[in-house]
Design a protein around this motif. Structure first.
Motif, mmCIF file in Angstrom:
data_model
loop_
_atom_site.group_PDB
_atom_site.id
_atom_site.type_symbol
_atom_site.label_atom_id
_atom_site.label_comp_id
_atom_site.label_asym_id
_atom_site.label_seq_id
_atom_site.Cartn_x
_atom_site.Cartn_y
_atom_site.Cartn_z
ATOM 1 N N GLU A 103 0.789 -1.227 0.000
ATOM 2 C CA GLU A 103 0.000 0.000 0.000
ATOM 3 C C GLU A 103 0.823 1.279 0.000
ATOM 4 O OE1 GLU A 103 -3.520 0.151 0.283
ATOM 5 O OE2 GLU A 103 -3.495 -2.000 -0.118
ATOM 6 N N LYS A 104 2.028 1.215 0.590
ATOM 7 C CA LYS A 104 2.779 2.452 0.787
ATOM 8 C C LYS A 104 4.280 2.246 0.609
ATOM 9 C CE LYS A 104 2.767 1.537 5.680
ATOM 10 N NZ LYS A 104 2.246 1.843 6.958
ATOM 11 N N ILE A 105 4.968 3.381 0.497
ATOM 12 C CA ILE A 105 6.429 3.432 0.398
ATOM 13 C C ILE A 105 6.923 4.011 1.723
ATOM 14 C CG2 ILE A 105 8.386 4.429 -0.820
ATOM 15 C CD1 ILE A 105 6.393 4.790 -3.227
ATOM 16 N N THR A 106 7.826 3.307 2.390
ATOM 17 C CA THR A 106 8.336 3.755 3.686
ATOM 18 C C THR A 106 9.841 3.979 3.579
ATOM 19 O OG1 THR A 106 6.654 2.393 4.762
ATOM 20 C CG2 THR A 106 8.415 3.249 6.144
ATOM 21 N N GLU A 115 6.460 8.129 5.258
ATOM 22 C CA GLU A 115 5.607 7.239 4.469
ATOM 23 C C GLU A 115 4.934 8.019 3.358
ATOM 24 O OE1 GLU A 115 2.825 5.359 7.072
ATOM 25 O OE2 GLU A 115 4.331 4.013 7.906
ATOM 26 N N LYS A 116 4.868 7.407 2.194
ATOM 27 C CA LYS A 116 4.189 7.964 1.027
ATOM 28 C C LYS A 116 3.371 6.851 0.394
ATOM 29 C CE LYS A 116 6.182 12.063 0.922
ATOM 30 N NZ LYS A 116 5.452 13.315 0.970
ATOM 31 N N THR A 117 2.403 7.236 -0.435
ATOM 32 C CA THR A 117 1.614 6.246 -1.160
ATOM 33 C C THR A 117 2.023 6.264 -2.630
ATOM 34 O OG1 THR A 117 -0.150 7.845 -1.563
ATOM 35 C CG2 THR A 117 -0.341 6.461 0.413
ATOM 36 N N TYR A 118 1.677 5.205 -3.335
ATOM 37 C CA TYR A 118 2.061 5.094 -4.741
ATOM 38 C C TYR A 118 1.383 6.148 -5.609
ATOM 39 C CZ TYR A 118 4.338 0.706 -3.618
ATOM 40 O OH TYR A 118 5.171 -0.235 -3.091
ATOM 41 N N ASP A 119 0.182 6.583 -5.234
ATOM 42 C CA ASP A 119 -0.486 7.593 -6.054
ATOM 43 C C ASP A 119 0.126 8.984 -5.876
ATOM 44 O OD1 ASP A 119 -1.451 7.846 -3.470
ATOM 45 O OD2 ASP A 119 -3.491 8.345 -4.087
ATOM 46 N N GLN A 120 1.041 9.164 -4.915
ATOM 47 C CA GLN A 120 1.737 10.435 -4.731
ATOM 48 C C GLN A 120 2.988 10.544 -5.603
ATOM 49 O OE1 GLN A 120 2.134 10.019 -0.387
ATOM 50 N NE2 GLN A 120 1.048 11.976 -0.216
ATOM 51 N N PHE A 135 7.876 13.010 -5.570
ATOM 52 C CA PHE A 135 6.503 12.899 -5.094
ATOM 53 C C PHE A 135 5.790 14.237 -5.231
ATOM 54 C CE2 PHE A 135 8.829 9.598 -2.844
ATOM 55 C CZ PHE A 135 7.982 8.525 -2.934
ATOM 56 N N CYS A 168 2.665 2.552 -10.298
ATOM 57 C CA CYS A 168 2.489 4.005 -10.454
ATOM 58 C C CYS A 168 2.209 4.346 -11.914
ATOM 59 C CB CYS A 168 3.743 4.734 -9.994
ATOM 60 S SG CYS A 168 4.300 4.313 -8.367
#
Length: 174
Positions: A103-106, A115-120, A135, A168
């Motif tokens: 779900e996320k990039i840490t 933490e960021k999400t793939y849609d960012q 991002f 992405c």
């Protein structure tokens, strides 16, 4: 999932400061220091030709200060910031691990986590031995092309890029 690991040293940090990831695409020549340098150069020559050594010395000093600002200020500021981080974290170099979960990039640093999400993810740029992931909002995370792992096994950068393009689809890859 995928993981990227590398060590941030003083040399690497200084290199990143000298070659920042620009959000606008290409590095521009700063107009104001160039105008100041040209003006100081003209006034220096004119002062010397007129025999006004005091003014000539003043314009020579301004020319040196302008050159310092353009060529040496950024690396010095990066070194100062690096020393502050070393004092805060108490290590000479630190390991960065970027985990790409479902779900996320840490991003894990010595004493910080983000933490960021793939849609960012806005853009991914190839920068020699590194990938720059940009991002929304301008945050940049660099990834070492030789530091990719999947389930504890080293994998090539191309395998990660195939995964990341699927994760992405909105991101631009260059």
């Amino acid at each position: 999932m995928f993981e990227n690991r590398y060590e941030i040293t003083r040399k690497l940090y200084a290199d990143w400061a000298r070659r920042p990831v620009l959000l606008t695409g290409r590095r521009r020549i700063p107009l104001l220091p160039v105008l100041v340098a040209v003006g100081c150069g003209v006034m220096l020559v004119r002062s010397v030709l007129d025999g006004r050594w005091g003014y000539g010395a003043m314009f020579a000093l301004l020319l040196v200060l302008t050159a310092f600002r353009v060529f040496f200020y950024l690396p010095l500021m990066a070194a100062q910031q690096y020393r502050r981080m070393l004092a805060q974290w108490g290590v000479d170099a630190w390991h960065r691990t970027v985990e790409f979960g479902a779900e996320k990039i840490t991003v894990h640093d010595a004493a910080a986590q983000a933490e960021k999400t793939y849609d960012q993810v806005k853009e991914v740029r190839d920068q020699g031995g590194w990938l720059a992931v940009i991002f929304d909002g301008g945050t940049v995370v660099r990834l070492d092309k030789t530091g990719f792992f999947k389930d504890g096994e080293a994998v090539p950068c191309e395998a990660f890029l195939a995964f990341f393009r699927d994760a992405c689809p909105q991101a631009a890859f260059s």
